[in-house]
Design a protein around this motif. Sequence first.
Motif, PDB file in Angstrom:
ATOM      1  N   SER A 144       0.829  -1.214   0.000  1.00 13.18           N
ATOM      2  CA  SER A 144       0.000   0.000   0.000  1.00 13.18           C
ATOM      3  C   SER A 144       0.858   1.258   0.000  1.00 13.18           C
ATOM      4  O   SER A 144       0.533   2.246  -0.669  1.00 13.18           O
ATOM      5  N   MET A 145       1.964   1.238   0.754  1.00 13.78           N
ATOM      6  CA  MET A 145       2.835   2.397   0.793  1.00 13.78           C
ATOM      7  C   MET A 145       3.479   2.656  -0.562  1.00 13.78           C
ATOM      8  O   MET A 145       3.590   3.809  -1.008  1.00 13.78           O
ATOM      9  N   TYR A 146       3.899   1.587  -1.214  1.00  6.93           N
ATOM     10  CA  TYR A 146       4.490   1.754  -2.549  1.00  6.93           C
ATOM     11  C   TYR A 146       3.444   2.283  -3.532  1.00  6.93           C
ATOM     12  O   TYR A 146       3.756   3.104  -4.407  1.00  6.93           O
ATOM     13  N   LYS A 147       2.225   1.840  -3.400  1.00  7.32           N
ATOM     14  CA  LYS A 147       1.155   2.333  -4.261  1.00  7.32           C
ATOM     15  C   LYS A 147       0.933   3.824  -4.040  1.00  7.32           C
ATOM     16  O   LYS A 147       0.716   4.591  -4.992  1.00  7.32           O
ATOM     17  N   LEU A 148       0.987   4.272  -2.773  1.00  3.22           N
ATOM     18  CA  LEU A 148       0.802   5.677  -2.466  1.00  3.22           C
ATOM     19  C   LEU A 148       1.966   6.510  -3.025  1.00  3.22           C
ATOM     20  O   LEU A 148       1.753   7.574  -3.623  1.00  3.22           O
ATOM     21  N   GLU A 149       3.209   6.020  -2.848  1.00  2.00           N
ATOM     22  CA  GLU A 149       4.364   6.740  -3.378  1.00  2.00           C
ATOM     23  C   GLU A 149       4.338   6.773  -4.908  1.00  2.00           C
ATOM     24  O   GLU A 149       4.664   7.795  -5.522  1.00  2.00           O
TER      25      GLU A 149
END
Length: 319
Positions: A144-149
């Motif tokens: 999820s964090m990579y998707k946000l970045e």
Amino acid sequence: MGERKGVNKYYPPDYDPKVGGLNKFLGTHALRERARKIDKGIIIIRFEMPYNIWCEGCKNHIGMGVRYNAEKTKVGMYYTTPIYEFKMKCHLCDNHFVIRADPANLDYVIQSGARRQENRWDPTQNEQIVPETKETQKRLFDDSMYKLEHGSEDKNLADSSKPRLAQLFNRNEDLWADSYTANQKLRAEFRKRNNELKDTVARDNKLLKKSSLAIPLLAEREEDKKMASLLSMKLKPSKSILENTESVRNKIISQSSLPTCNFSRSKEEKAVRILSKSKSDLGIVHKRNSTDISSNASEKKPKLSVSLVGDYGTSSESD
């Protein structure tokens, strides 16, 4: 018509349903001649060249989209996707080339018989839209964090590209606001270029006819004009600055570091004659003792001094 033969509905009068299908009853395959090597795991398909290649047999170019009758063979698996190999014969020579599917990279790889014409480049260098790889898609789904970045980077990229897109849009609008005038200028440029080509062809044909030649002529260049003028004057072409510098350097390196004298034949013979004379003829006197000098002080006899230098320098009398 070959495809219709496999699905026709005609059953002969002696057809026996117990044998099975119509193809089994007739002893043929649904693909007919394309399945003549089915016992070896090979079927004949219509293969279309995926990219431009060079045939290693005849060295000719084969463009993308050319179709061949290829032997299709299954050679392996990539997870659950089968890997097929295609063997086909060049239509310009007797060479065969083999191309294998590459499901991992969504491409085709040449195994033998041909060479790929490289027209590939990195689409990110010219700011093209590149589809996400499978690894990136999987990470976007799991992290999820990579998707946000990743979403933030895409948003920043879109914001930075807006001025450039607006500039291109305005330029296109200004250029094609009057499509009639733009088309007229373009056609005038093409017409001018076409007339220049016609004049060049007419001039070349006239020159070939005058010289009784049947060879294609290349465009005239400034280097050709300079070389032709030098040949007509029977002069050697002038050297460049680097060539002149190199020749001077080689001349300095090859010559002797010690000074040399130029002797003529007459000078050399004169020096030999002087050296061949006796000491008395040359005026060479042995050194006398002090007693001899005092006894013969009254007798002053001039001493002759002959220089052995000859023509190598000026002679002078010595005391």
